[in-house]
Design an enzyme around this catalytic site. Structure first.
Site, PDB file in Angstrom:
ATOM      1  N   SER A 240       0.935  -1.218   0.016  1.00 54.13           N
ATOM      2  CA  SER A 240       0.112   0.052   0.018  1.00 54.13           C
ATOM      3  C   SER A 240       0.997   1.249   0.073  1.00 54.13           C
ATOM      4  O   SER A 240       2.134   1.163   0.255  1.00 54.13           O
ATOM      5  CB  SER A 240      -0.869  -0.124   1.346  1.00 54.13           C
ATOM      6  OG  SER A 240      -0.134   0.384   2.339  1.00 54.13           O
ATOM      7  N   LYS A 241       0.265   2.226  -0.014  1.00 56.76           N
ATOM      8  CA  LYS A 241       0.994   3.591   0.141  1.00 56.76           C
ATOM      9  C   LYS A 241       1.988   3.802   0.961  1.00 56.76           C
ATOM     10  O   LYS A 241       3.143   4.583   0.650  1.00 56.76           O
ATOM     11  CB  LYS A 241      -0.185   4.746   0.024  1.00 56.76           C
ATOM     12  CG  LYS A 241      -0.308   5.422  -1.276  1.00 56.76           C
ATOM     13  CD  LYS A 241      -1.217   6.567  -1.026  1.00 56.76           C
ATOM     14  CE  LYS A 241      -1.982   6.942  -2.160  1.00 56.76           C
ATOM     15  NZ  LYS A 241      -3.236   7.945  -2.089  1.00 56.76           N
TER      16      LYS A 241
END
Ligand code: GLU
Length: 472
Positions: A240-241
């Site tokens: 994820s980010k």
């Protein structure tokens, strides 16, 4: 059977590398089998879908070179068709109206949770023959899932998977306002678009038995499914980010070549012996779903950087040059004001990890700098070298042929004449002409900077040295 695969992103954000890998696998599979690859935008969620996201997805696909044979189809344009299929399921008794209020469903859920049961619809409206008194006039439509038996599928990556129908409840296929839900639209589209192989992320695996049941209720045969395992970050959590860049466009912005990202993504979960480098043609020739790993794979930025370096060095310089020009442009540098980009790529490609690094290291070919790099100047533009550098400038000034070999010869000759080690002369020359302590070989650097600019910069360096001598 002509293979037809699809990529079906929901346009609610950027194109995630996980999505890009799924798209790549679908694309490769279609290309490998001489089939067709279809792009379908799943934008039925009107609140979360945006035009910017559609653009970002299309841009990412086009940068990666994942071309499609049909589409993009937009689900938002196919509502009449979904309505028709919902009606067909209602008419055939495979679906029914459900009038349960939110309150009832909330209470049911709370009770099930309290009893440690899996929350699921209890089939309250399943056997109603008429709407109950006072019922809403906008009921949802539920699929009448078979009450018993099992759904078995032969996943092309994970092998046989069986689901008990008792585990699946009657899912909503149309909301109260008539809009269809994901599982319905996917089934209708995969069938209308004659998709033979559904290759998608394994986060959809629990949807698959529900979709298979709907497909069968429509009297159709399910496609072959292949669920691709997820991508993890370096901490073992889903990528994820938090782990850094996850959007394809971001990798482009950070100076990766599309072939590096493609090569990286194909190896994330797929292998062919211990080969690491694959051209697109090789991927097409070799890719097979049976070689895709069942286990999740971890993203490794170092390996991506290594591949990027490989492609910067080995790709057609003209191709790299186009991207270098783009990055320079983004840095407000006009590549028409200096040497040919291809020449710069040839000079720089051995020493850059990314196009951004290459661009940053190449600005001096196109733009004069205001100041020398302080550290490099402190070390190399010293009064002791002033006379030698001035003599070098004199020689270069009268040099007719401004080519690397001719420049090289002048530097060697003078160093010999003055009994200086080559580096003692070349390094100050480098700082003078490039403004910094490192650059491609000095003769090539000077050739590319050009005679006029090189001499002007030498003058500037000589002035810098003189000022330094005076202030000492
Ligand atoms: N639109 C879904 C998603 O973006 C994909 C659905 C599918 O591949 O079946 O997750």
């Amino acid at each position: 059977m002509r293979v037809r695969t699809r990529f079906a992103p929901s346009p609610t954000g950027y194109l995630h590398v996980g999505g890009a890998r799924t798209a790549l696998f679908s694309w490769l599979f279609a290309r490998r089998h001489g089939g067709e690859f279809i792009l379908r935008v799943e934008d039925t969620d009107r609140e979360r879908s945006t035009a910017e996201s559609v653009d970002a997805i299309l841009e990412g696909m086009s940068w990666l070179g994942l071309d499609y044979d049909q589409g993009p189809f937009f689900q938002s344009e196919r509502f009449p068709r979904y309505r028709e299929v919902v009606q067909q399921l209602l008419d055939s008794g495979h679906a029914y109206h459900c009038y349960c209020s939110k309150d009832r469903l909330d209470t049911l859920r709370a009770e099930q949770m309290a009893n440690k049961q899996k929350p699921r619809y209890d089939g309250y409206c399943r056997e109603l023959s008429a709407p109950p008194a006072g019922a809403t006039d906008s009921p949802v439509v539920r699929f009448r899932n078979p009450a018993e038996g099992e759904v078995v599928m032969e996943d092309a990556i994970r092998g046989k998977i069986a689901f008990q129908n008792t585990e699946l409840d009657d899912l909503i296929i149309a909301r109260g306002d008539g809009t269809p839900t994901y599982n319905l639209t996917v089934v209708v589209d995969d069938s209308d678009m004659e998709i033979t192989h559904v290759i998608r992320g394994d986060d959809h695996i629990n949807n698959t038995p529900r979709q298979i049941n709907i497909i069968r209720a429509l009297g159709l045969e399910p496609p072959i499914y292949a669920h691709v395992p997820m991508i993890l970050g370096d901490d073992g959590q889903r990528l994820s980010k938090r782990h850094g860049a996850v959007s394809v466009v971001e990798y482009r912005r950070q100076g990766y070549l599309p072939e590096a990202l493609l090569n990286y993504l194909v190896r994330l979960g797929w292998s062919h012996g211990d080969q690491e480098i694959f051209s697109l043609d090789e991927m097409v020739a070799l890719f097979d779903l049976s070689d895709v790993n069942r286990a999740a794979s971890a993203f490794n930025t170092e390996k991506l950087v290594w591949l990027n370096q490989h492609y910067l060095k080995s790709a057609d310089p003209a191709h790299v040059a186009r991207y270098l020009g783009m990055h320079l442009g983004e840095m407000d540098v006009d590549p028409s004001t200096g040497p040919e980009l291809v020449e710069v790529v040839m000079a720089q490609r051995e020493r850059a990890k990314t196009l951004i690094e290459m661009a940053e290291n190449s600005v001096f070919f196109y733009q004069d700098f205001d100041a020398f790099d302080a550290k490099a100047a402190q070390k190399h533009l010293r009064p002791v070298i002033g006379t030698a550098l001035a003599a070098l400038k004199e020689r270069l000034q009268v040099l007719d042929s401004w080519t690397a070999p001719a420049i090289h010869q002048e530097v060697i000759d003078l160093a010999e004449e003055l009994d200086l080690k080559l580096g003692k002369l070349a390094q100050p020359l480098r700082v003078a002409v490039s403004g910094r302590g490192f650059s491609p070989p000095i003769d090539i650097t000077l050739e590319l900077v050009g005679k006029k600019r090189s001499l002007e910069r030498l003058d500037k360096a000589l002035k810098f040295i003189a000022d330094r001598a005076n202030s000492a």
